[in-house]
Design an enzyme around this catalytic site. Structure first.
Site, short mmCIF file in Angstrom:
data_model
loop_
_atom_site.label_atom_id
_atom_site.label_comp_id
_atom_site.label_asym_id
_atom_site.label_seq_id
_atom_site.Cartn_x
_atom_site.Cartn_y
_atom_site.Cartn_z
N GLN A 190 0.89 -0.21 0.28
CA GLN A 190 0.82 1.26 0.33
C GLN A 190 2.14 1.89 0.77
O GLN A 190 2.23 3.11 0.87
CB GLN A 190 -0.30 1.69 1.30
N CYS A 221 -11.96 -1.71 1.48
CA CYS A 221 -11.56 -3.09 1.79
C CYS A 221 -10.92 -3.14 3.18
O CYS A 221 -9.92 -3.85 3.40
CB CYS A 221 -10.60 -3.65 0.75
N HIS A 263 -6.04 -4.20 5.60
CA HIS A 263 -6.83 -4.42 4.38
C HIS A 263 -7.35 -5.85 4.42
O HIS A 263 -6.70 -6.74 4.99
CB HIS A 263 -5.90 -4.22 3.18
N ASP A 278 2.54 -6.33 4.70
CA ASP A 278 1.77 -5.93 3.53
C ASP A 278 2.26 -4.54 3.14
O ASP A 278 1.90 -3.54 3.78
CB ASP A 278 0.28 -5.93 3.90
N LYS A 288 0.32 -0.03 -7.89
CA LYS A 288 0.32 1.11 -6.97
C LYS A 288 1.64 1.87 -7.00
O LYS A 288 1.78 2.91 -6.36
CB LYS A 288 0.00 0.62 -5.55
#
Ligand code: PMP
Length: 428
Positions: free
Chosen positions: A225, A386, A145, A222, A248
């Site tokens: 997700q 993104c 991302h 990261d 999220k």
């Protein structure tokens, strides 16, 4: 004013089911708790398949946020009155809940931020920038991302360092051997997504972290997700930093988390200056508070953090293994059905994917497709997500993306397919 050190409260386990068994996963019971699911869009029942962008919120999270403003409305860490004490207890309680969610060793390793993006920027400027010299490298992957590319480019530009991407294959699988070859004496950090928002690929983070550790290179993950499809255990992953966003994982927008190993956080200087992050201030100079408060300058998103705490309680009270199996069933149904649609190409076919399906339909721009689906009540995302380098890697400007959360149903997968058939008929 100096912030108080977090203290661990007694944790209460999820309510057990019959005979002490974990509560069963029941999608309809979950849906009943999510008010936003129960509405019509353009006269059709909403089919919300955009949870990778942001998840819908359970009633208990909405109530927790409302309770802050309606009852416990006070600033944290700086009042002795009852409202402030209540707000501070709930705020610091959320920190302990995050520690539990991530399997972290110590609540002082949990820093509240505005989101994943801010957490990564914090590491870029406070951790990496002072260690970075001309010619150094930050190793990322091709599937990142922008939030895990651009902050590194900004710090690298300051000193003449560079961002180097490790390749992925045509399925969207990371080439770990190639990443290993790119790891070298110039590498000052490895930064990679746990799970790709555009492709659904789940990276072998523990394997990459072990490679990096052997080379003496710290690793940032990261996890934006990954946490929604958990479980995540930062200690088992063997990473140094882990970032995610509350919105999220069924929590509020505007709040997120940086988890970092305590030794790193203690060695890092502040990022932003202001209230709460200091120990002493004088015109001759100031000294810094301990982590995590050193990195939380100013009044934080109090209601957001408390809402995140409520979201974690909610999530950990569910049958997470059941929820994950349910999400995988949704993914399997969608992948199977989409693969049969003439002219449709799925972008991202890594084995062991999370429940995210990006696709392109011949002759129909993803934005047009998403607009047609919206008129059928089906919410999907269209664009580059993104992740422009990923799009370039797959030779497409954009994809449509359906992302499934634990509150979606198999019937909603079928609704997506019916809407796609309608779009195909329109463009035939
Ligand atoms: N990384 C990934 C993989 C993401 O999916 C996102 C959100 N789309 C981000 C980072 C940025 O998260 P936020 O906008 O909440 O800071």
């Amino acid at each position: 004013m100096k912030a108080t050190a977090p203290r661990e409260p007694a944790t209460s386990p999820a309510t057990p089911g019959p005979h002490g068994a974990p509560p069963a996963f029941d999608v309809e019971a979950v849906r009943a708790q999510i008010p936003a699911l129960h509405q019509e869009v353009h006269g059709k029942p909403l089919v919300y398949l955009d949870s990778a962008a942001t998840s819908l919120k359970p009633r208990c999270v909405i109530d927790a946020v409302e309770r802050v403003y309606a009852r416990d409305c006070a600033n944290v860490h700086r009042g002795v009155h009852a409202l402030s004490e209540r707000a501070t207890a709930a705020f610091e309680g959320a920190r302990h809940k995050v520690r539990r969610l991530l399997g972290a060793a110590d609540s002082r390793e949990v820093v509240f931020t505005r989101g994943t993006t801010e957490a990564i920027n914090l590491v870029a400027w406070s951790f990496l920038r002072p260690r970075l010299r001309a010619g150094d490298e930050v190793l990322v992957t091709e599937l990142e991302h922008h939030a895990n590319i651009v902050p590194w480019q900004l710090v690298c530009a300051e000193v003449g360092a560079r961002v180097v991407p490790a390749p992925i294959d045509d399925r969207g699988v990371l080439d770990v051997a190639a990443l290993g070859r790119l790891l070298g004496p110039r590498t000052k950090l490895v930064a990679l997504a746990h799970t790709s928002n555009a492709l659904g690929t789940v990276n072998p983070v523990a394997e990459v972290a072990a490679l990096a550790r052997a080379a003496g290179v710290p690793v940032l993950v990261d996890g934006a997700q990954a946490v929604p499809h958990g479980p995540v255990d930062v200690q088992a992953l063997g990473c140094d930093f882990f970032a995610f966003s509350a919105h999220k994982v069924y929590g509020p927008t505007g709040v997120g988390v940086l988890w970092g190993k305590l030794a790193h956080l203690e060695a890092m200087g502040p990022w932003q200056g202001g209230g709460d992050m200091i120990r002493t201030v004088s015109f001759e100079g100031s000294t810094w508070n301990d982590p995590p408060h050193r990195f939380e300058a100013g009044t934080p998103n109090i209601a957001g953090v408390i809402g995140l705490g409520a979201a974690i309680d909610w999530l950990l009270g569910l049958d997470l293994a059941g929820a994950r199996a349910h999400e995988q069933a949704l993914l399997a149904r969608a992948t199977d059905a989409l693969s049969r649609v003439p002219g449709l190409r799925i972008v991202g076919t890594a084995p062991g994917k999370a429940s995210v399906v990006g696709f392109v339909l011949e002759g129909v721009h993803p934005h047009d497709l998403a607009t047609i689906l919206d008129h059928e009540g089906v919410a999907v995302r269209a664009g580059h997500h993104c992740a422009q380098p990923v799009m370039r890697r797959f030779g497409v400007p954009a994809t449509a993306r359906a992302s499934f959360a634990l509150y979606n149903t198999l019937d909603e997968v079928d609704a997506l397919l019916r809407a796609i058939e309608r779009a195909r008929a329109l463009f035939a």
